[in-house]
Design a protein around this motif. Structure first.
Motif, PDB file in Angstrom:
ATOM      1  N   HIS A 174       0.836  -1.195   0.000  1.00 11.81           N
ATOM      2  CA  HIS A 174       0.000   0.000   0.000  1.00 11.81           C
ATOM      3  C   HIS A 174       0.879   1.256   0.000  1.00 11.81           C
ATOM      4  O   HIS A 174       1.677   1.463   0.914  1.00 11.81           O
ATOM      5  CB  HIS A 174      -0.938  -0.001   1.216  1.00 11.81           C
ATOM      6  CG  HIS A 174      -1.835  -1.197   1.259  1.00 11.81           C
ATOM      7  ND1 HIS A 174      -2.962  -1.312   0.473  1.00 11.81           N
ATOM      8  CD2 HIS A 174      -1.754  -2.357   1.972  1.00 11.81           C
ATOM      9  CE1 HIS A 174      -3.550  -2.480   0.712  1.00 11.81           C
ATOM     10  NE2 HIS A 174      -2.832  -3.123   1.616  1.00 11.81           N
ATOM     11  N   ALA A 223      -8.381  -3.637  -0.506  1.00  9.42           N
ATOM     12  CA  ALA A 223      -8.745  -2.262  -0.846  1.00  9.42           C
ATOM     13  C   ALA A 223     -10.029  -1.837  -0.124  1.00  9.42           C
ATOM     14  O   ALA A 223     -10.129  -0.714   0.380  1.00  9.42           O
ATOM     15  CB  ALA A 223      -8.919  -2.120  -2.356  1.00  9.42           C
ATOM     16  N   TYR A 264     -10.143   2.125   0.351  1.00 12.38           N
ATOM     17  CA  TYR A 264      -9.732   2.760  -0.904  1.00 12.38           C
ATOM     18  C   TYR A 264     -10.971   3.335  -1.591  1.00 12.38           C
ATOM     19  O   TYR A 264     -12.097   2.865  -1.391  1.00 12.38           O
ATOM     20  CB  TYR A 264      -9.077   1.744  -1.840  1.00 12.38           C
ATOM     21  CG  TYR A 264      -7.595   1.530  -1.599  1.00 12.38           C
ATOM     22  CD1 TYR A 264      -6.654   1.890  -2.561  1.00 12.38           C
ATOM     23  CD2 TYR A 264      -7.132   0.954  -0.421  1.00 12.38           C
ATOM     24  CE1 TYR A 264      -5.296   1.679  -2.361  1.00 12.38           C
ATOM     25  CE2 TYR A 264      -5.772   0.742  -0.199  1.00 12.38           C
ATOM     26  CZ  TYR A 264      -4.867   1.105  -1.175  1.00 12.38           C
ATOM     27  OH  TYR A 264      -3.521   0.898  -0.973  1.00 12.38           O
ATOM     28  N   ASP A 295      -8.926   5.631  -6.272  1.00 11.72           N
ATOM     29  CA  ASP A 295      -7.512   5.339  -6.139  1.00 11.72           C
ATOM     30  C   ASP A 295      -7.042   4.399  -7.262  1.00 11.72           C
ATOM     31  O   ASP A 295      -7.841   3.984  -8.096  1.00 11.72           O
ATOM     32  CB  ASP A 295      -7.240   4.735  -4.758  1.00 11.72           C
ATOM     33  CG  ASP A 295      -7.563   5.706  -3.631  1.00 11.72           C
ATOM     34  OD1 ASP A 295      -7.146   6.874  -3.739  1.00 11.72           O
ATOM     35  OD2 ASP A 295      -8.228   5.311  -2.656  1.00 11.72           O
TER      36      ASP A 295
END
Length: 342
Positions: free
Chosen positions: A40, A325, A330, A337
């Motif tokens: 990440h 995610a 995210y 993203d």
């Protein structure tokens, strides 16, 4: 494979409604296919995963402000239309809403009469062909009267129109943005070039079919919409040189991927200057001939875009990445993203 093989739980609040203030401040999930490792990062960290001799392939299409609001000349009834693609000079295929009010011969007025249109054909799928009349340059009139055709899952207004364009957008013709490219700033691209990474530009005009859900239960029964692409001689030569020197070709977005794979597929794995229409549907299993890396946003469940990404890595590791995610909150889809797969 079945459509349900590409399903996952996506909370609606993770579908990004607005772009971040700074383009390159989005998050970046990095997936190493060989090691099956997920990291990440932030988008500006992408430089750390590129090296001299690599080539980023960017789609330079530009989104048309293709949504127009007008009235019928005879009744004053309000009609919304969406330009799909140009058929010939001043003739466009459009979607009209409400379509039942637009008959053959219907005449429309937009703005204060700067733009007028007549329905000349009704298509089998419900679309319409309009003939437009105007003074001056069509794209300048459209820029004044039209609105950006944001995807249906984005409910917020977009105050800055250019935030739905990449900084390298040039060729007018898309109904939607190639969203993986939205993360780049001019400054970041200059930094990447200074590292010895090549930038190559292709064009694929994104159609609204990109948002069309897969209705077939078996994915190989789904028919893709056709989209126009172009690769210049300069780009073909550059990509050929990169391959000859064992550099990596990293596609920015599924649109660049589909263009590269279409051209390589038609030319025994080589790159040739060409233009045409592609309806390539990339899904597992698929052998990639052109692309060594892929930068892409996070896609919706059961979408053809998720299937393409699952063909590039594999479905299991992609769904693991998507699960992470979601867990890490995210932001998904157009203003969301990014994921870098190497």
């Amino acid at each position: 494979m079945n459509i349900d093989d590409f399903d996952f739980n996506l909370p609606q609040e993770l579908i990004a409604q607005t772009p971040l203030k700074e383009r390159d401040s989005s998050r970046l999930l990095v997936l190493n296919r060989k090691a099956r490792k997920i990291t990440h990062k932030y988008f500006s960290d992408i430089k750390n995963y590129l090296k001299k001799g690599d080539c980023l392939v960017l789609n330079d299409t530009r989104v048309l402000p293709a949504r127009l609001y007008g009235v019928k000349e005879d009744t004053g009834a309000k009609i919304e239309i969406l330009l799909l693609h140009q058929k010939e000079q001043n003739y466009w295929e459009v979607l009209a809403k409400p379509a039942k009010k637009v008959k053959l011969g219907t005449e429309m007025i937009f703005g204060n009469g700067e733009l007028r249109a007549t329905c000349t054909e009704i298509k089998d799928h419900g679309g319409r062909i309009f003939h437009f009349t105007y003074e001056g340059i069509f794209y300048e009139v459209l820029d004044k009267l039209g609105e950006m055709p944001l995807p249906p899952y984005i409910k917020e207004q977009l105050p800055e129109r250019e935030r739905y364009q990449t900084v390298f957008a040039k060729e007018e013709g898309s109904a939607a943005a190639p969203t993986a490219g939205l993360h780049f700033t001019n400054a970041l691209l200059e930094e990447i070039k200074a590292m010895g990474v090549k930038l190559a530009f292709i064009t694929l005009h994104v159609g609204l079919g990109t948002f069309r859900p897969v209705s077939a239960e078996k994915i190989d029964e789904h028919e893709m919409h056709a989209e126009f692409y172009h690769m210049s001689e300069e780009t073909a030569q550059l990509l050929t040189e990169v391959k000859e020197k064992n550099g990596r070709i990293i596609a920015v977005g599924t649109t660049s991927t589909r263009t590269l794979e279409t051209i390589a597929g038609k030319n025994d794995g080589t790159f040739v200057a060409s233009s045409g229409w592609t309806d390539i549907f990339i899904h597992p299993p698929y052998k990639f001939q052109a692309v060594d890396g892929l930068l892409t946003n996070f896609h919706l469940p059961k979408s053809t875009l998720l299937m393409l990404v699952s063909a590039f890595a594999d479905r299991e590791i992609i769904l693991q990445a998507y699960e992470q995610a979601v867990t890490n909150r995210y932001r998904f889809f157009s203003f969301g993203d990014a994921m870098l797969i190497l």
